[in-house]
Each structure stands twice: as structure tokens, then as C-alpha cells.
Design a protein around this motif. Structure first.
Motif, mmCIF file in Angstrom:
data_model
loop_
_atom_site.group_PDB
_atom_site.id
_atom_site.type_symbol
_atom_site.label_atom_id
_atom_site.label_comp_id
_atom_site.label_asym_id
_atom_site.label_seq_id
_atom_site.Cartn_x
_atom_site.Cartn_y
_atom_site.Cartn_z
ATOM 1 N N THR A 1 -34.923 -16.169 -33.414
ATOM 2 C CA THR A 1 -35.816 -17.250 -33.818
ATOM 3 C C THR A 1 -35.108 -18.595 -33.765
ATOM 4 N N ASN B 1 -39.772 -16.531 -23.820
ATOM 5 C CA ASN B 1 -39.818 -17.935 -24.251
ATOM 6 C C ASN B 1 -39.329 -18.887 -23.162
ATOM 7 N N GLU B 2 -38.285 -18.519 -22.468
ATOM 8 C CA GLU B 2 -37.785 -19.369 -21.377
ATOM 9 C C GLU B 2 -38.817 -19.470 -20.256
ATOM 10 N N PRO C 1 -45.946 -15.921 -24.954
ATOM 11 C CA PRO C 1 -45.356 -14.705 -24.395
ATOM 12 C C PRO C 1 -46.265 -13.485 -24.534
ATOM 13 N N PHE D 1 -39.555 -12.472 -27.359
ATOM 14 C CA PHE D 1 -38.590 -13.574 -27.286
ATOM 15 C C PHE D 1 -38.094 -13.765 -25.855
ATOM 16 N N LEU E 1 -44.137 -20.935 -28.395
ATOM 17 C CA LEU E 1 -42.940 -20.100 -28.387
ATOM 18 C C LEU E 1 -43.032 -19.010 -29.444
ATOM 19 N N TRP E 2 -42.506 -17.847 -29.106
ATOM 20 C CA TRP E 2 -42.503 -16.713 -30.027
ATOM 21 C C TRP E 2 -41.407 -16.887 -31.074
ATOM 22 N N ILE F 1 -44.152 -27.939 -25.002
ATOM 23 C CA ILE F 1 -44.216 -26.980 -26.112
ATOM 24 C C ILE F 1 -45.039 -27.594 -27.238
ATOM 25 N N ALA G 1 -35.213 -19.799 -30.352
ATOM 26 C CA ALA G 1 -36.552 -20.282 -30.017
ATOM 27 C C ALA G 1 -36.783 -21.677 -30.586
ATOM 28 N N MET H 1 -46.184 -22.635 -31.956
ATOM 29 C CA MET H 1 -45.388 -21.418 -32.098
ATOM 30 C C MET H 1 -46.338 -20.253 -32.330
#
Length: 317
Positions: free
Chosen positions: A134, A104-105, A90, A101, A122-123, A146, A137, A149
Motif C-alpha cells: 500500500t 497499479n503500474e 486493477p 497491486f 490505484l489499489w 490518478i 501504491a 483509490m
């Protein structure tokens, strides 16, 4: 890249601002210097970032160009730079905890549409105030593509576990456990001084680094951080710590020194990767820090794509 006044400061609506951002992404022109060599980047940002009144600015500004926000924009971005595969995270940089956040999607969706060429990070946050964000996430970690992180203390907190309270320690341990269970790394932003100083990360490495994969973004993030990392590099690798780095934003002397030492000794040759950190850095300068180094072509191949393939892209569909 040229700095620009954010579209929000000119009175455009958010929809108009996003359209303007998308036009900038798609009007990029192809480069040629990267073609002819395989390049995988393990660090670039996606998503829109609203303008913000940084520092002494009287008006909100957008210091960096927008990151790709659709599969088409990301594909165009990669093709323009000759990048075959990319790990995306992100976009962030404004002091709003929820902002990164919110992408993330987007990361998850771009991985799904990436045709085996896009991995994602991911954040997450070690701050207890962000525990619910979180947790959401962490629920996305098993989505296709993925592979990492991302954490940064630029938005608050410190990397030094000696300064964490009980709630902060518990939050970090929840994140670390999820990473260890999936055998994926955490990308930590490093920069000299403040909460992201590499001395704090040395403590994290000492406590968790034999089980947790730790990716130190920016090699310490500045002259002092670079020197400290260089002085500890052999000890970290030979000590069995699972430490990885990318060379984005690293000052020339540090990249040159580390690569020349690795060329001689081979210590940590599998731990160094190329990252362009677009749109905050630029592909051209990041590429030539490696391409122009006086090291073997075999090591360049490992840094430009081989190590990234092994650590991030082998499980992509």
C-alpha cells in the motif's frame, strides 16, 4: 459474457495465455446502442487475471474475459462501446493479496497514454499485512491521471471500523489521509453480508465521510444493501457526507427507485455516475439501466458523463 475455461487449465504457457487474452480484447466488435450519447464510465478493470480453481471447480477457470492490458486494447475497448472517457482500476478476483497491486503500474501507464480520456484508481488495502504494498501504491498517487483509490474487503478484513484493531485502524487512517489531502475519493466495493456489507460502510461514512470522498461501488451490492442505501440516501446527502455511487451491478428496482426520487427532489443528483464494471459486468445492460429509465434527459446526461467529468476528469491533461 460467456464463461470460459482458463487458458492455464489447457496447459498453455503464461506467454501464450497473455497472447490469447490480447486477441480476445482486440477481436471485440463495435456496438451501436451507446453511440449518439456521451458516456464516461467511472468503473472498469484493466489487466490480466490468472485462472483460479474457484469454489467446487476441479480446474482453474477464468470466469470473466481479460481486461485491456495495453493502450491500444483500452482505446479499442472504449471505442467499441462508444465510451469517450473511462476511469480504470486493477482487475482482481483471486485470493492473492499481491495480485491487484501488480496492476497499479499498468493503471499509471495507461493514464499517461490515455490522451486525456483515461483516469485511474490505484489499489490499496487496509490490511496491515499489505502495508508495504500500500505504501508503494500511495507513492504513485501524484502521477498524472490518478483520480481515485480502490479498496475491497473481498480479500479479507471488514469495512466496519468498530471491528478494526489498532494496526488496522492506523493503516486505514494512512490511506484516508492521503485521499483527503488530494481530495480524491476511495472506491469501496459493496456487497450484501460479509466484510463488504454496507452497514460497515455507514460507520466509515459516519466517522470520516464529511472530509473523505466515499464512492460506494454497486449501490450496496444486492437487494438488502440497496434498500438500506435507499433508506439513508437523503440523510447522507443532506447531512453533508461526501458520498458517491455508480450503478454497476445494481438490481433494477434500486436504480429505478433512486433515479425517480432524484428526478423529483434533486437530492444527490450530482452524486450518481455510470460505471460499466467490464469485464465482470457488461456495457449493454449497464447502459440501458440508465438509458431506459423514465427520468429527465438532463439527469441522464449528468449520470452518463456530467458528474464524472466534474469529479474525475476535469484535471486530466
Amino acid at each position: 459474457m460467456m464463461h470460459q475455461i482458463g487458458s492455464g487449465a489447457r496447459g498453455l504457457s503464461k506467454t501464450e495465455s497473455l497472447n490469447h487474452s490480447q486477441e480476445e480484447c482486440t477481436h471485440d466488435t463495435p456496438l451501436t446502442m451507446g453511440f449518439g450519447r456521451r458516456v464516461f464510465s467511472v468503473h472498469s478493470h484493466v489487466g490480466h487475471l490468472d485462472p483460479w480453481p474457484f469454489y467446487e471447480s476441479d480446474e482453474p477457470i477464468s470466469p470473466a474475459d481479460p481486461g485491456p492490458a495495453t493502450a491500444e486494447e483500452l482505446d479499442h475497448f472504449m471505442k467499441c462501446r462508444g465510451m469517450e472517457k473511462s476511469l480504470i482500476i486493477p482487475n482482481y478476483g483471486i485470493p492473492v493479496q499481491s495480485q491487484p497491486f501488480s496492476h497499479n503500474e499498468l493503471v499509471v501507464n495507461l493514464c499517461k497514454q490515455g490522451g486525456g480520456k483515461v483516469a485511474g484508481g490505484l489499489w490499496v488495502s487496509g490490511l496491515p499485512q499489505n502495508s508495504e504494498l500500500t505504501a508503494s501504491a500511495l507513492n504513485l498517487l501524484d502521477q498524472p491521471g490518478i483520480s481515485a483509490m480502490k479498496m475491497s474487503y473481498l480479500l479479507g478484513g471488514t469495512a466496519d471500523p468498530r471491528k478494526w484493531d489498532e494496526a488496522t485502524t492506523k493503516q486505514h487512517e494512512t490511506i484516508f489521509k492521503a485521499a483527503i489531502e488530494r481530495d480524491i475519493p476511495i472506491h469501496f466495493h459493496t456487497s450484501p453480508g460479509g466484510g463488504s456489507d454496507i452497514l460497515g460502510f455507514f460507520e466509515v461514512i459516519k466517522r470520516w465521510g464529511k472530509d473523505l470522498k466515499i464512492h460506494l461501488v454497486h449501490m450496496g451490492g444486492g437487494a438488502s444493501g440497496h434498500i438500506r442505501l435507499l433508506s439513508e440516501w437523503n440523510n447522507l446527502i443532506e447531512g453533508g457526507y461526501r458520498v458517491y455511487i455508480d450503478t454497476s451491478w445494481a438490481i433494477g428496482f434500486a436504480v429505478r427507485k433512486l433515479l425517480q426520487e432524484v428526478d423529483k427532489t434533486g437530492i444527490g443528483v450530482d452524486r450518481i455516475m455510470f460505471g460499466c464494471d467490464e469485464p465482470w459486468s457488461d456495457y449493454e445492460s449497464e447502459f440501458w439501466k440508465i438509458q431506459g429509465a423514465r427520468i429527465s434527459d438532463e439527469i441522464k446526461e449528468r449520470i452518463f458523463w456530467g458528474n464524472a467529468e466534474e469529479h474525475y476528469f476535469t484535471k486530466l491533461a
